[in-house]
Design an enzyme around this catalytic site. Structure first.
Site, short mmCIF file in Angstrom:
data_model
loop_
_atom_site.label_atom_id
_atom_site.label_comp_id
_atom_site.label_asym_id
_atom_site.label_seq_id
_atom_site.Cartn_x
_atom_site.Cartn_y
_atom_site.Cartn_z
N ARG A 195 55.44 -1.04 12.39
CA ARG A 195 54.22 -0.28 12.23
C ARG A 195 53.07 -1.22 11.85
O ARG A 195 53.28 -2.18 11.11
CB ARG A 195 54.45 0.72 11.08
CG ARG A 195 53.36 1.67 10.77
CD ARG A 195 53.91 2.88 10.02
NE ARG A 195 54.25 2.60 8.63
CZ ARG A 195 53.37 2.54 7.63
NH1 ARG A 195 52.09 2.71 7.86
NH2 ARG A 195 53.77 2.30 6.40
N HIS A 196 51.85 -0.95 12.35
CA HIS A 196 50.70 -1.76 11.96
C HIS A 196 50.26 -1.34 10.55
O HIS A 196 50.30 -0.17 10.21
CB HIS A 196 49.55 -1.54 12.95
CG HIS A 196 48.44 -2.52 12.78
ND1 HIS A 196 47.47 -2.38 11.83
CD2 HIS A 196 48.15 -3.68 13.42
CE1 HIS A 196 46.62 -3.40 11.90
NE2 HIS A 196 47.01 -4.20 12.86
N PRO A 197 49.82 -2.30 9.75
CA PRO A 197 49.50 -1.96 8.36
C PRO A 197 48.26 -1.09 8.18
O PRO A 197 48.15 -0.35 7.20
CB PRO A 197 49.28 -3.33 7.69
CG PRO A 197 49.02 -4.28 8.80
CD PRO A 197 49.77 -3.75 9.99
#
Lengths: 385, 385
Positions: free
Chosen positions: B231-233
């Protein structure tokens, strides 16, 4: 405005149409090396990254981190007057950098063929998802997409778990780095021959070029590599181990270092164990070896073992979180955390410039990232009004 | 021997003392760009990487992959006669690249200060673990050590699991890329001014420069980022999702793409849900949003969703393993899997050159990596016998 950083690219003028990360990372490096980087941004909102958090006083620090030291002018490349300004800028420029989807520049009337005829000295650099050729050329791509398609996720993460993303945007930043390598080489070529070139970097290509030995393991041995947690695929022991209070990395990259490691752990018997004699054997018996090493390491703290193993000359280290990494004394000593005004009276701390060169200073501060259109007057005056 | 690849660095002579990966990756890129790269290797065994598997007919394909297109001469830099040969080579060279531990070159009598006096045009590039300054300068480092110390491992891997290594050697390869950026810039500077410079790249510095938004999240918000799986932060949805037969990556990087995603999934109601209206809100409610998206995606296969979501213009893709990545049609179309003789009558498939430039050909084959000392005669003749 303070002066631009002086460096090996001083005097080079870059027209930067790029947005978000891949292109801007390339032009950040160019600005750090002394180039004058002029961001040409759409009047409505500018670079998309201006809307990415975290924010300080409403300004994007994400944008600030990769656009410090650059200048900004807002131009509508579909409006006649602004196009004239843009074209004057191209006359003065050495390099244009863009990371649009292929075809966008052609639609604007600024494709390489057109520009090369009109501005024969201009170097044209594009960083796109899949490059300007091939069946997938016009597919949209963001970092995550190429991380997934290019294979790096399939070898990153914990064994038996779903693939993990590399924790930073290796798709974008990797492409930005390759673009910077190529643009600098194109400048060398132009200085020597007068000829300019188009640079066509694909994020997807770069992912393959970064895969390193994973490609050989597949093409030579037919092995489809998977994620290995914190272990190296072909060197043992070269990985993280648990200690009594955390973890330690030990990188015994050759037989001599393995022997030293065994001695430092008080287990010289392992060094003479015929099952561990070569890297190939250690690799074969890695589970057993890891268990033996960890059973010693768990008897004391990471700090203890770093001292003992470090003193023995074995490459080792802790697994730092971001706070610990930034607080490491070497970071300050190497000026790797620099400051820039946040544009609201405060100060941002940003990653420094790793391109250290004896011929140039490595200043502790930078100009802030520009507000949208904030350098219009200086740029118009540079263009001759 | 076929001709060297022609490129923007044609005519540049690189003396390459580097071993294993960080330095050799830099000089690989230089060879790909047309430079003549002369590896100077110790007579006993040469570059350490010659001992790294996988092997074909006893030859390291690991070595082959990063040393194709280079030349080799074996010289003992502690023996008088060989030192004379080495010094003749330096007279002809534009660049010297080394990745020894700081102090090694000085002990050999070939530190920057000495070389700069004797060969004022020579650019000197060093890639070391911690750089030539600071308290940790002389600490030994391998890729794993700087991956751990520099923070990237702490943000890579699955949530709630131990930190994972990036699946390729980002410590070495990252430093190799930054070194190539700097060396090319130093060549630009020398062409313009005649002045040469020392380039001092630290693998540890490069790790910090690669961390991207993780630094801002800590320095601005005080958050110590952890691993987030796939997941992208800071962007949602921008991650891997489960389908009925695997996973798909969807990268909806802005509000418009989120609306399109909801429509493609047959869930236009999500697009108007006030809890998902902005990226900040989607980020806040990411768990719930992921659950809603996955419950749709699990109803069909990855291939089905790639077609549906891709057709809607949303950046998306599969998570390819290395085999799937290399078999992607774009790889052949972009010549990203090239061939080189394996030195034993066979052919190796290696990652191609991502530095595509319109002014230069992108050949489908390369010279093999050199056997130890195999170019001695050609090199001595180049030096005038």
């Amino acid at each position: 405005m303070t002066q631009a950083t002086k460096g090996p690219l001083s005097g080079v003028v870059v027209v930067d149409l790029s947005r978000i990360l891949a292109g801007p990372y390339c032009t950040l490096l160019m600005a750090e090396m002394g180039a004058r980087v002029i961001k040409v941004e759409p009047p409505k909102g500018g670079d998309d990254a201006r809307a990415y958090g975290p924010f300080v006083n409403g300004k994007s620090t994400y944008f600030a981190s990769v656009n410090r030291g650059k200048e900004s002018i807002a131009l509508d490349l579909k409006a006649e007057g602004d196009r004239k300004t843009f074209e004057k800028l191209l006359e003065k420029a050495d390099v244009i950098v863009e990371n649009f989807r292929p075809g966008t520049m052609e639609k604007l009337g600024y494709g390489w063929d057109t520009l090369h005829k009109k501005y024969p000295k201009l170097i044209y650099a594009s960083a796109s998802g899949f490059g300007h050729t091939g069946p997938n050329s016009k597919d949209p791509a963001y970092d995550m997409v190429v991380q997934g398609m290019g294979g790096i996720m399939s070898i990153t993460g914990n064994e038996g778990q779903p693939p993990a993303r590399v924790g930073m945007s290796i798709g974008d930043v990797g492409a930005g780095l390759f673009t910077a390598v190529a643009v600098n080489a194109a400048l060398v070529h132009r200085l020597k021959t007068g000829e300019s070139t188009k640079v066509d970097i694909a994020m997807f290509d770069c992912q393959l070029a970064l895969l390193e030995n994973a490609i050989m393991r597949y093409t030579v041995e037919g092995e489809v590599p998977g994620p290995l947690g914190a272990r190296h695929p072909t060197i043992t022991p070269f990985q993280a181990f648990k200690t009594s209070d955390g973890a330690i990395i030990i990188a015994a990259g050759n037989d001599g270092l393995f022997v030293k490691t065994c001695e430092a752990l008080g287990r010289p018997d392992m060094a003479t164990d015929p099952g561990y004699k070569t890297n190939a054997l250690r690799q074969k018996h890695h589970g057993k070896l890891e268990h033996e090493i960890e059973s010693v390491l768990k008897g004391n703290t990471t700090a203890h073992w770093l001292a003992v193993i470090g003193k023995a000359g074995i490459p080792c280290g802790p697994i730092n979180n971001i706070k610990q990494a930034l607080e490491h004394p070497q970071v300050a000593a190497r000026n790797m955390l620099i400051e820039a005004p946040d544009g609201s009276g405060g100060t941002l701390k940003l990653a420094g410039n790793p391109l250290k060169m004896s011929a140039f200073e490595d200043p502790k501060t930078r100009r802030p990232a520009p507000d949208l259109d904030s350098d219009r007057d200086a740029i118009l005056s540079f263009l001759g009004g």
